[in-house]
Design an enzyme around this catalytic site. Structure first.
Site, mmCIF file in Angstrom:
data_model
loop_
_atom_site.group_PDB
_atom_site.id
_atom_site.type_symbol
_atom_site.label_atom_id
_atom_site.label_comp_id
_atom_site.label_asym_id
_atom_site.label_seq_id
_atom_site.Cartn_x
_atom_site.Cartn_y
_atom_site.Cartn_z
ATOM 1 N N LYS A 162 0.953 -1.052 -0.025
ATOM 2 C CA LYS A 162 -0.055 -0.141 0.053
ATOM 3 C C LYS A 162 0.877 1.373 0.062
ATOM 4 O O LYS A 162 0.716 2.225 -0.719
ATOM 5 C CB LYS A 162 -0.902 0.035 1.064
ATOM 6 C CG LYS A 162 -1.834 -1.257 1.225
ATOM 7 C CD LYS A 162 -2.859 -0.898 2.391
ATOM 8 C CE LYS A 162 -3.687 -2.252 2.821
ATOM 9 N NZ LYS A 162 -4.532 -2.475 1.845
ATOM 10 N N PRO A 177 -0.472 0.538 11.554
ATOM 11 C CA PRO A 177 -0.354 -0.693 11.591
ATOM 12 C C PRO A 177 -1.139 -1.677 12.534
ATOM 13 O O PRO A 177 -1.428 -0.802 13.450
ATOM 14 C CB PRO A 177 1.241 -1.127 11.798
ATOM 15 C CG PRO A 177 1.727 0.126 12.170
ATOM 16 C CD PRO A 177 0.765 1.136 12.085
ATOM 17 N N SER A 178 -1.296 -2.889 12.466
ATOM 18 C CA SER A 178 -1.862 -3.526 13.598
ATOM 19 C C SER A 178 -1.183 -3.556 14.903
ATOM 20 O O SER A 178 0.006 -3.774 14.978
ATOM 21 C CB SER A 178 -2.047 -4.764 13.206
ATOM 22 O OG SER A 178 -2.562 -5.775 14.199
ATOM 23 N N GLY A 230 -10.844 -7.307 8.715
ATOM 24 C CA GLY A 230 -11.990 -7.982 8.825
ATOM 25 C C GLY A 230 -13.034 -7.309 8.378
ATOM 26 O O GLY A 230 -13.109 -5.966 8.258
ATOM 27 N N THR A 233 -14.537 -4.655 10.651
ATOM 28 C CA THR A 233 -13.676 -3.294 10.610
ATOM 29 C C THR A 233 -14.377 -2.601 9.500
ATOM 30 O O THR A 233 -14.372 -1.419 9.604
ATOM 31 C CB THR A 233 -12.304 -3.587 10.446
ATOM 32 O OG1 THR A 233 -11.927 -4.668 11.790
ATOM 33 C CG2 THR A 233 -11.483 -2.406 10.681
ATOM 34 N N GLU A 251 -9.579 -4.907 1.578
ATOM 35 C CA GLU A 251 -9.154 -6.183 1.268
ATOM 36 C C GLU A 251 -9.717 -6.825 2.531
ATOM 37 O O GLU A 251 -8.865 -6.909 3.545
ATOM 38 C CB GLU A 251 -7.725 -6.172 0.995
ATOM 39 C CG GLU A 251 -7.255 -7.501 0.085
ATOM 40 C CD GLU A 251 -6.904 -8.642 0.524
ATOM 41 O OE1 GLU A 251 -7.995 -9.005 1.023
ATOM 42 O OE2 GLU A 251 -5.745 -9.199 0.475
ATOM 43 N N CYS A 285 -5.565 -14.301 3.868
ATOM 44 C CA CYS A 285 -7.146 -14.197 3.392
ATOM 45 C C CYS A 285 -7.246 -15.110 2.228
ATOM 46 O O CYS A 285 -8.516 -15.064 1.617
ATOM 47 C CB CYS A 285 -6.959 -12.818 2.872
ATOM 48 S SG CYS A 285 -5.808 -11.997 2.005
ATOM 49 N N GLU A 383 -14.918 -17.907 7.513
ATOM 50 C CA GLU A 383 -13.660 -17.718 7.473
ATOM 51 C C GLU A 383 -13.087 -18.009 9.006
ATOM 52 O O GLU A 383 -13.407 -17.626 9.898
ATOM 53 C CB GLU A 383 -13.236 -16.381 6.954
ATOM 54 C CG GLU A 383 -11.653 -16.137 6.923
ATOM 55 C CD GLU A 383 -11.234 -14.950 6.472
ATOM 56 O OE1 GLU A 383 -11.531 -13.758 7.118
ATOM 57 O OE2 GLU A 383 -10.070 -15.051 5.584
ATOM 58 N N LYS A 454 -17.697 -9.517 -3.845
ATOM 59 C CA LYS A 454 -18.585 -10.008 -2.971
ATOM 60 C C LYS A 454 -18.224 -9.577 -1.564
ATOM 61 O O LYS A 454 -17.468 -8.227 -1.553
ATOM 62 C CB LYS A 454 -18.882 -11.363 -2.891
ATOM 63 C CG LYS A 454 -19.515 -11.814 -4.283
ATOM 64 C CD LYS A 454 -20.168 -13.264 -4.070
ATOM 65 C CE LYS A 454 -19.806 -14.205 -3.377
ATOM 66 N NZ LYS A 454 -20.420 -15.461 -3.797
ATOM 67 N N GLU A 461 -5.363 -4.004 -4.722
ATOM 68 C CA GLU A 461 -3.934 -3.926 -4.565
ATOM 69 C C GLU A 461 -3.002 -4.232 -5.576
ATOM 70 O O GLU A 461 -3.627 -5.086 -6.328
ATOM 71 C CB GLU A 461 -3.330 -4.754 -3.308
ATOM 72 C CG GLU A 461 -4.134 -4.082 -1.995
ATOM 73 C CD GLU A 461 -3.550 -5.406 -0.672
ATOM 74 O OE1 GLU A 461 -3.415 -4.736 0.437
ATOM 75 O OE2 GLU A 461 -3.235 -6.311 -1.041
HETATM 76 O O1 TXE Z 1 -8.744 -7.943 12.126
HETATM 77 P P1 TXE Z 1 -9.243 -6.289 12.265
HETATM 78 P P2 TXE Z 1 -8.395 -8.864 13.306
HETATM 79 C C1 TXE Z 1 -10.041 -11.228 9.017
HETATM 80 C C2 TXE Z 1 -9.929 -12.575 9.476
HETATM 81 C C3 TXE Z 1 -9.894 -12.192 11.077
HETATM 82 C C4 TXE Z 1 -10.757 -11.264 11.351
HETATM 83 C C5 TXE Z 1 -10.405 -10.345 12.476
HETATM 84 O O2 TXE Z 1 -11.247 -13.201 9.299
HETATM 85 O O3 TXE Z 1 -10.235 -13.121 11.661
HETATM 86 O O4 TXE Z 1 -10.611 -10.424 10.158
HETATM 87 O O5 TXE Z 1 -9.080 -10.113 12.632
HETATM 88 C C6 TXE Z 1 -7.705 -2.086 12.555
HETATM 89 N N1 TXE Z 1 -11.292 1.544 12.679
HETATM 90 N N2 TXE Z 1 -8.684 -10.550 8.728
HETATM 91 O O6 TXE Z 1 -9.613 -8.612 14.431
HETATM 92 O O7 TXE Z 1 -9.328 -5.751 13.520
HETATM 93 C C7 TXE Z 1 -6.860 -2.845 13.297
HETATM 94 O O8 TXE Z 1 -6.229 -2.084 14.333
HETATM 95 C C8 TXE Z 1 -10.139 1.559 12.232
HETATM 96 C C9 TXE Z 1 -8.411 -10.797 7.183
HETATM 97 O O9 TXE Z 1 -7.296 -8.896 13.658
HETATM 98 O O10 TXE Z 1 -9.731 -5.911 11.194
HETATM 99 C C10 TXE Z 1 -5.778 -3.524 12.323
HETATM 100 O O11 TXE Z 1 -4.813 -2.333 12.153
HETATM 101 N N3 TXE Z 1 -9.395 0.537 12.225
HETATM 102 C C11 TXE Z 1 -7.277 -9.702 6.818
HETATM 103 C C12 TXE Z 1 -6.629 -3.723 11.149
HETATM 104 O O12 TXE Z 1 -7.639 -2.892 11.392
HETATM 105 C C13 TXE Z 1 -9.660 -0.432 12.774
HETATM 106 C C14 TXE Z 1 -6.064 -9.750 7.819
HETATM 107 C C15 TXE Z 1 -6.951 -5.021 10.879
HETATM 108 O O13 TXE Z 1 -7.628 -5.584 12.184
HETATM 109 C C16 TXE Z 1 -10.967 -0.724 13.374
HETATM 110 C C17 TXE Z 1 -6.708 -9.486 9.105
HETATM 111 C C18 TXE Z 1 -11.814 0.497 13.548
HETATM 112 N N4 TXE Z 1 -12.845 0.348 14.107
HETATM 113 C C19 TXE Z 1 -8.017 -10.046 9.443
HETATM 114 N N5 TXE Z 1 -10.942 -2.018 14.055
HETATM 115 C C20 TXE Z 1 -6.836 -10.093 5.329
HETATM 116 N N6 TXE Z 1 -7.637 -9.925 4.280
HETATM 117 O O14 TXE Z 1 -5.680 -10.810 5.344
HETATM 118 C C21 TXE Z 1 -9.901 -2.602 13.840
HETATM 119 N N7 TXE Z 1 -9.065 -1.909 12.923
#
Ligand code: TXE
Length: 497
Positions: A162, A177-178, A230, A233, A251, A285, A383, A454, A461
């Protein structure tokens, strides 16, 4: 004083003073805290966004020549390549993924910088066939300040995909980042500065998603949000982004089918399934989490698959022999256990695995698991994001295609494995997914658009598509021969549009 390092936000070309609240980053393979990071407050986020807007408006990056962006990003690629061993160790520690996977993955990350540097350098606008003595040029401009919300499963790869696209297009980037695995991304600020990126053009801020991530995405000053995460999110962010008219690329998850046909010999089919399913302990993913196996090879396939899965070496991620590392945290172990329980209640049969594990009594691991089940079961449709794979016996090619397309809301990756050339084309054409691999899985390249249909997301990306999504298109219409005569007293054949 604690000897646990604190890595603070990277803002305007320096690591800022630490925030008062700190978040611990844990090695999931042994539960030890390896560093702390900032929990960035709403006021601080707003301040960083405002400063970033002035950097975009006044700063040199948005107006830099393509050749300059090329030079900076290519130098960053060279610097990163020289430091890959250090990042391999760090990425393994913060994700718990086996070091042999991180060696293979990180060796390729500099290619994203090189690719987008090159796209910036060679990208050409267009001149449309506009009627009359008029030239219409189409040019692409950077969007402004863009937010990137990145996940923990491939921390550096996904962030660099990105960051490289957005910087190549001339934007100012704020990356969040996470909080679970932010450390490699937090090191990118210094590296890009050394490569010549002006201060303030790449801002890296830490914090929980529900706080810092949310505060960032709520800003009306953003020009784009790019999320990998996810679906929940996405649903939290998208409504406010829509109200602010901030475009989004997302994504999200997947439930990739692995379609295995009888022209394969069984050993080949099992190797395909192992590769598709268990990379990153299934935490990616595009994990091949549904094995759709044709009935003609099913019995032999299951026999060999069971043996091979039981032989997979779960262990310390830093050991080169380890094939299955940790999952990201305790919550993930619990989610895996709950999936196995529901799968059994749904009538599924656990062929092997199915239980949490530890290494020397420590860490968050889950046994590689295969579950024989039906296409409508929860474990076959939803998933897991862990090493739990549903296997479904299918009667025919048509049934494989139907299940691949209909039984889940996701449509990101899919793979078709066959030695029948006609079948390969026929099935690939009918599968609804953003990426279909034939006799492959996980294959990725900076030039190849990546993103789902979907509920797997919106936008792409990689590739020119990603570069263009970080630009806005400007149409300049240059009239070199039509006088405006519309309101003259006597007009004949006048043109107004
Ligand atoms: O992801 P989150 P999580 C999917 C996978 C997994 C599920 C949850 O199914 O089990 O998502 O994983 C940020 N506003 N994928 O809980 O929470 C968070 O801090 C803004 C698929 O780990 O979505 C992190 O930086 N940001 C995926 C990022 O979102 C927010 C990879 C991702 O975390 C937020 C990861 C909010 N309200 C999970 N809440 C893939 N496509 O590979 C969270 N974040």
């Amino acid at each position: 004083m604690s000897d646990i390092p604190h890595i603070s936000n990277w803002v305007d070309g320096v690591h800022e003073a630490s925030s008062s609240e700190k978040i611990s980053v844990v090695n999931p393979a042994n539960g030890q805290i390896i560093a702390t990071i900032d929990a960035t407050t709403q006021d601080n986020v707003n301040d960083i966004v405002r400063k970033s807007v002035s950097t975009f408006k006044d700063g040199p990056w948005a107006r830099a020549d393509a050749s300059e962006r090329y030079a900076v990003l290519s130098k960053a690629a060279t610097l990163l390549r020289a430091r890959i061993p250090e990042f391999i160790e760090l990425e393994t520690r913060q994700t718990g993924r086996p070091i042999r996977e991180m060696r293979a993955q990180l060796a390729r990350v500099p290619e994203w910088l090189e690719y987008f540097a090159s796209v910036a350098r060679v990208y050409e606008g267009r001149v449309t066939p506009f009627k009359g003595p008029v030239i219409n040029t189409l040019t692409r401009l950077p969007l402004g300040v863009v937010a990137q919300i990145t996940p923990w499963n491939h921390p550096l790869l996904i962030a660099m995909k990105k960051i490289a696209a957005a910087l190549a297009a001339g934007n100012v980037v704020i990356v969040k980042p996470s909080e679970l695995a932010p450390l490699s991304v937090l090191k990118m600020g210094e590296l890009l500065k050394e490569a010549g990126l002006p201060d303030g053009v790449l801002q890296i801020i830490s914090g929980y998603g529900r706080e810092t991530g949310k505060f960032l995405c709520e800003s009306p000053l953003l020009a784009k949000i790019d999320l990998t995460g996810g679906i929940l999110t996405y649903r939290a962010i998208a409504p406010i982004a829509a109200l602010n008219m901030v475009p989004m690329t997302a994504e999200l998850g997947g439930k990739a089918p692995v379609c295995l046909f009888p022209s394969l010999d069984v050993e080949q089919a099992v190797k395909a399934a192992l590769f598709a399913s268990f990379i990153a302990s299934g935490q990616t993913c595009v994990t091949g989490s549904r094995l759709l196996v044709h009935k003609d090879i099913y019995t032999d396939f299951m026999q060999l698959m069971e043996r091979r899965v039981k032989e997979l070496r779960l262990g310390d991620p830093q050991d080169s022999r380890t094939q299955i590392g940790a999952v990201i945290n305790k919550a993930s172990v619990e989610r895996c256990s709950a999936f196995v329980e529901r799968a059994s209640n749904d009538g599924g049969k656990v062929i092997c695995g199915g239980k949490p594990a530890t290494v020397e009594g420590k860490g968050f691991f889950f046994e590689p698991t295969i579950i024989e089940t039906n296409a409508g079961a929860d474990v076959a449709c939803n998933e897991v994001f862990g090493p739990i794979i549903a296997v479904i016996k299918c009667e025919s090619e048509d049934e494989i295609i139907r299940i691949a397309n209909d039984d889940t809301a996701y449509a990101l990756g899919a793979s078709v494995w066959t030695n029948d050339f006609n079948q390969a084309h026929r099935v690939a054409a009918k599968i609804e997914a953003g990426i279909v691999w034939v006799n492959g899985h996980h294959l990725n390249d900076p030039s190849s658009p990546w993103g789902g249909f979907k509920e797997s997301g919106v936008g792409k990306e990689n590739g020119q598509e990603a570069f263009e999504s970080y630009t806005k298109l400007k149409s300049t219409v240059i009239n070199y021969g039509i006088q405006p005569t519309w309101f003259d007293p006597e007009t004949l054949n006048a043109r107004y549009g």
